[in-house]
Design a protein around this motif. Structure first.
Motif, PDB file in Angstrom:
ATOM      1  N   THR A   1       7.390 -20.561 -84.513  1.00 52.74           N
ATOM      2  CA  THR A   1       7.732 -20.356 -83.109  1.00 52.74           C
ATOM      3  C   THR A   1       9.087 -20.979 -82.822  1.00 52.74           C
ATOM      4  O   THR A   1       9.470 -21.992 -83.431  1.00 52.74           O
ATOM      5  CB  THR A   1       6.663 -20.978 -82.191  1.00 52.74           C
ATOM      6  OG1 THR A   1       6.949 -20.649 -80.848  1.00 52.74           O
ATOM      7  CG2 THR A   1       6.604 -22.492 -82.355  1.00 52.74           C
ATOM      8  N   LEU A   2       9.836 -20.385 -81.890  1.00 56.05           N
ATOM      9  CA  LEU A   2      11.118 -20.916 -81.436  1.00 56.05           C
ATOM     10  C   LEU A   2      10.864 -21.870 -80.271  1.00 56.05           C
ATOM     11  O   LEU A   2      10.290 -21.473 -79.239  1.00 56.05           O
ATOM     12  CB  LEU A   2      12.038 -19.771 -80.995  1.00 56.05           C
ATOM     13  CG  LEU A   2      12.786 -19.010 -82.089  1.00 56.05           C
ATOM     14  CD1 LEU A   2      13.409 -17.758 -81.513  1.00 56.05           C
ATOM     15  CD2 LEU A   2      13.854 -19.882 -82.723  1.00 56.05           C
ATOM     16  N   ARG A   3      11.278 -23.121 -80.422  1.00 55.77           N
ATOM     17  CA  ARG A   3      11.080 -24.111 -79.370  1.00 55.77           C
ATOM     18  C   ARG A   3      12.282 -25.049 -79.323  1.00 55.77           C
ATOM     19  O   ARG A   3      12.826 -25.423 -80.371  1.00 55.77           O
ATOM     20  CB  ARG A   3       9.824 -24.950 -79.646  1.00 55.77           C
ATOM     21  CG  ARG A   3       8.527 -24.172 -79.707  1.00 55.77           C
ATOM     22  CD  ARG A   3       8.073 -23.775 -78.329  1.00 55.77           C
ATOM     23  NE  ARG A   3       7.703 -24.915 -77.528  1.00 55.77           N
ATOM     24  CZ  ARG A   3       6.479 -25.464 -77.517  1.00 55.77           C
ATOM     25  NH1 ARG A   3       5.524 -24.952 -78.292  1.00 55.77           N
ATOM     26  NH2 ARG A   3       6.220 -26.494 -76.738  1.00 55.77           N
ATOM     27  N   ASP A   4      12.687 -25.432 -78.134  1.00 56.47           N
ATOM     28  CA  ASP A   4      13.720 -26.462 -77.994  1.00 56.47           C
ATOM     29  C   ASP A   4      12.990 -27.804 -77.922  1.00 56.47           C
ATOM     30  O   ASP A   4      12.596 -28.275 -76.851  1.00 56.47           O
ATOM     31  CB  ASP A   4      14.542 -26.218 -76.732  1.00 56.47           C
ATOM     32  CG  ASP A   4      15.670 -27.249 -76.583  1.00 56.47           C
ATOM     33  OD1 ASP A   4      15.871 -28.045 -77.535  1.00 56.47           O
ATOM     34  OD2 ASP A   4      16.324 -27.254 -75.530  1.00 56.47           O
TER      35      ASP A   4
ATOM     36  N   GLY B   1      19.190 -27.820 -75.637  1.00 56.99           N
ATOM     37  CA  GLY B   1      19.559 -26.473 -75.228  1.00 56.99           C
ATOM     38  C   GLY B   1      19.573 -25.464 -76.350  1.00 56.99           C
ATOM     39  O   GLY B   1      19.703 -24.263 -76.093  1.00 56.99           O
ATOM     40  N   ALA B   2      19.460 -25.912 -77.603  1.00 55.21           N
ATOM     41  CA  ALA B   2      19.432 -25.001 -78.755  1.00 55.21           C
ATOM     42  C   ALA B   2      18.025 -24.982 -79.337  1.00 55.21           C
ATOM     43  O   ALA B   2      17.425 -26.047 -79.551  1.00 55.21           O
ATOM     44  CB  ALA B   2      20.434 -25.450 -79.827  1.00 55.21           C
ATOM     45  N   PRO B   3      17.470 -23.795 -79.567  1.00 52.74           N
ATOM     46  CA  PRO B   3      16.094 -23.745 -80.072  1.00 52.74           C
ATOM     47  C   PRO B   3      16.007 -24.170 -81.530  1.00 52.74           C
ATOM     48  O   PRO B   3      16.907 -23.927 -82.324  1.00 52.74           O
ATOM     49  CB  PRO B   3      15.702 -22.283 -79.887  1.00 52.74           C
ATOM     50  CG  PRO B   3      17.003 -21.546 -79.985  1.00 52.74           C
ATOM     51  CD  PRO B   3      18.034 -22.450 -79.377  1.00 52.74           C
ATOM     52  N   GLU B   4      14.927 -24.817 -81.848  1.00 51.72           N
ATOM     53  CA  GLU B   4      14.555 -25.103 -83.235  1.00 51.72           C
ATOM     54  C   GLU B   4      13.396 -24.181 -83.618  1.00 51.72           C
ATOM     55  O   GLU B   4      12.873 -23.449 -82.767  1.00 51.72           O
ATOM     56  CB  GLU B   4      14.139 -26.567 -83.407  1.00 51.72           C
ATOM     57  CG  GLU B   4      15.269 -27.572 -83.306  1.00 51.72           C
ATOM     58  CD  GLU B   4      15.668 -27.855 -81.884  1.00 51.72           C
ATOM     59  OE1 GLU B   4      16.890 -27.976 -81.621  1.00 51.72           O
ATOM     60  OE2 GLU B   4      14.768 -27.934 -81.015  1.00 51.72           O
TER      61      GLU B   4
END
Length: 600
Positions: free
Chosen positions: A505-508, A513-516
């Motif tokens: 999953t994409l999560r910040d 401000g940049a997703p991990e």
């Protein structure tokens, strides 16, 4: 041909009464045991200095002959005319010796050369098939015997072989039991005796030969065991047919990606086809009209005979894809040979199942008989070709890999120099020497480095690019293509081989401000962050702790699907221990629950 053809064949051999046959078999078993003991003695001594290691070109042929020729002679005594048995014994011994010699002679180096494991399995298979092509033909005095005679000889021999091996094993279990009983009362002579190789080898040969003779004398009992075994196997055909049919019907909906992702799709499909061929023959038996199986089995045989074709087609497709991508290797050549034999069966069985629909009155599955005989000859020929210079897999692989390098299909930095040095014998090392003198500097440099290596690990392996299979969660938030791009080398993503293995999953997580990307797999939770090159770097992993009372570790994938994964501020700060590393305090009570305040 009646069901007594086996006994009748033995009675036709003049002078082969049971006492002569039995004594001859015991002598053969004793000679085999002594020969194997003497060969075993040559392996004893200082490693690398034994006679067997110094003379592998002689040792390996002797081992093959000593292992496999006596069972052929044991099975042939009383069933073949003495002249036929003598000629066949000489031919079989010469063939085994040549196969063993070639297997060693093609290997590079002077020390450490040993027989390869496929040599023993394929030699035994070829010898068994060839012997049971000869026995019925000699019995009926024909070049090609009747199919019931082939069926009777091969399946009877298979049952006898299994029972004889079981008898020899049970014989040794009883000896060990007797030795234990004597040891209880203070007598160790039997235990000491059976531990002596000069005693155990000849005794095992005698036990096996005795079992062969006993099962041959009481062939009526063996025939009964065979009948029961065939009946059980034939009903298993129904199960396998349903499973294979379901698999093939599901493929249009699931696609072949999951099959290719296993990495051994060709072997699986060929194994399924081989099992189906064996069970089809168990149901068909000798094909006589008075020995037809029940109607439900006859339908199953026809359906299974048709299903063999798509199985072989999938195997051929998979092989062609791998060979087109990475070229020939010895394993792929052997798999191609198995697919060739499977194609012969598929063609014959398919015709046998379909022809009666277009030609009324045709006997049920009659084409199976001709197919089996022709395929048996083909199998023997293919095995002889693979383990002789005719179609030596190492030679074909080296030639193909060199051609791929020369025509630019593979770059010098992606070429498998390790295979030439350590995996293809003398031919590969000769090809490597040619590459050392190559006009291409990169090729010559890598070839020189490989030629100087003494061990395989000294040469970096060439791994095919691996494409991870990662499912995005939720599905409407796709992952960046750079995260699931093909790559080489190690990494957590190597565990994402098929659908369902990994969830991401994409999560910040850090609020910058940049997703991990948070990856969940059976191994745990892993954090990836974008790097300056546009790729993704693994930053570390999270421990998923087990709560008290839980029997197993929680699955990170289930936690991700349930929405339980939420970032929170650490209760305690990280500690910098002198700049060497930074550690986080692990919460030792991960499952704390709110409790009511005590009454005051």
């Amino acid at each position: 041909m009646t069901t007594d053809s086996h006994s009748a064949g033995r009675a036709d051999l003049r002078g082969n009464d049971d006492r002569v046959v039995g004594l001859t078999r015991l002598v053969i078993g004793l000679v085999q045991g002594v020969a194997l003991y003497l060969l075993f003695r040559t392996t004893q001594g200082e490693r690398g200095a034994t006679w067997s290691s110094l003379h592998p070109e002689a040792f390996t042929p002797m081992v093959l002959v000593a292992l496999f020729l006596p069972p052929v002679l044991l099975a042939g005594v009383g069933r073949l005319r003495w002249l036929t048995l003598g000629v066949w014994g000489v031919v079989a011994a010469a063939a085994l010796a040549f196969l063993g010699w070639h297997d060693i002679a093609r290997q590079a180096g002077e020390a450490g050369r040993e027989a390869t494991s496929p040599l023993f399995a394929f030699s035994a298979a070829a010898l068994f098939i060839a012997h049971h092509l000869i026995v019925p033909a000699d019995r009926e005095r024909k070049l090609i015997a009747s199919y019931p005679a082939y069926f009777d000889a091969a399946w009877m021999a298979g049952v006898q072989l299994a029972l004889s091996i079981a008898f020899a094993g049970a014989f040794w279990l009883l000896l060990f039991l007797g030795a234990a009983l004597f040891k209880v009362i203070g007598l160790t002579f039997l235990g000491d005796l059976i531990n002596q190789t000069w005693f155990s080898f000849p005794l095992t040969g005698l036990a096996f030969a005795t079992a062969v003779h006993l099962t041959d004398v009481r062939d009526g009992l063996i025939r009964g065991v065979r009948t029961i075994a065939l009946m059980l196997l034939s009903w298993l055909l129904l199960v396998l047919t349903v499973l294979v049919a379901g698999f093939l019907l599901a493929l249009p909906f699931t696609g072949l990606d999951g099959l290719w992702e296993t990495g051994n799709a060709t072997a699986l499909v060929l194994a399924a086809a081989g099992g189906m061929i064996i069970l089809i023959n168990a149901a068909y038996q000798d094909g006589r009209p008075d020995n037809l199986p029940p109607a439900v089995l006859r339908v199953a045989v026809r359906v299974a005979a048709v299903l063999v074709t798509p199985l072989i087609g999938i195997a051929v497709w998979g092989l062609s894809l791998r060979i087109g991508q990475h070229g020939l290797t010895p394993d792929r050549i052997i798999a191609s040979a198995c697919a060739l034999v499977g194609a012969a069966y598929a063609l014959g069985y398919g015709l046998g199942a379909l022809v009666p629909f277009f030609r009324k009155g045709s006997p049920w599955m009659k084409a199976l008989e001709t197919t089996n005989i022709a395929a048996a000859v083909l199998v023997v020929g293919v095995i002889l070709a693979l383990f002789t210079p005719i179609a030596d897999p190492a030679r074909l692989s080296v030639n193909d890999q060199m051609a791929r390098l020369e025509n630019g299909k593979v770059a010098p930095d992606r070429f498998d120099y390790r295979f030439l040095k350590f995996g293809s014998g003398k031919l590969g090392q000769a090809a490597l020497a040619r590459l050392v003198a190559s006009d291409d500097p990169e090729t010559a440099r890598r070839a020189r480095e490989a030629s100087k290596a003494e061990y395989p690990y000294e040469i970096d392996p060439v791994e095919p690019a691996f494409t991870p299979v990662v499912e995005a969660w939720p599905a409407d938030r796709p992952l960046p293509p750079t995260f699931t791009a093909p790559f080489t080398g190690p990494g957590v993503l190597k565990g994402c081989e098929k659908r369902g293995d990994c969830l991401a999953t994409l999560r910040d997580l850090n609020g910058d401000g940049a997703p991990e990307i948070l990856l969940a797999s059976s191994a745990g939770l892993f954090l990836f962050a974008a790097d300056v090159n546009g790729g993704w770097t693994e930053e570390g992993s999270y421990m998923v702790l087990r709560c008290p009372g839980e029997d197993t570790e929680p699955d990170a994938r289930q936690l991700m699907r349930s929405g339980s994964l939420e970032p929170r501020t650490a209760a305690w700060p990280d500690l910098d221990t002198g700049g060497r590393f930074t550690s986080s305090l692990t919460n030792t009570a991960p499952c704390r629950r709110a409790e009511a305040a005590p009454a005051r």
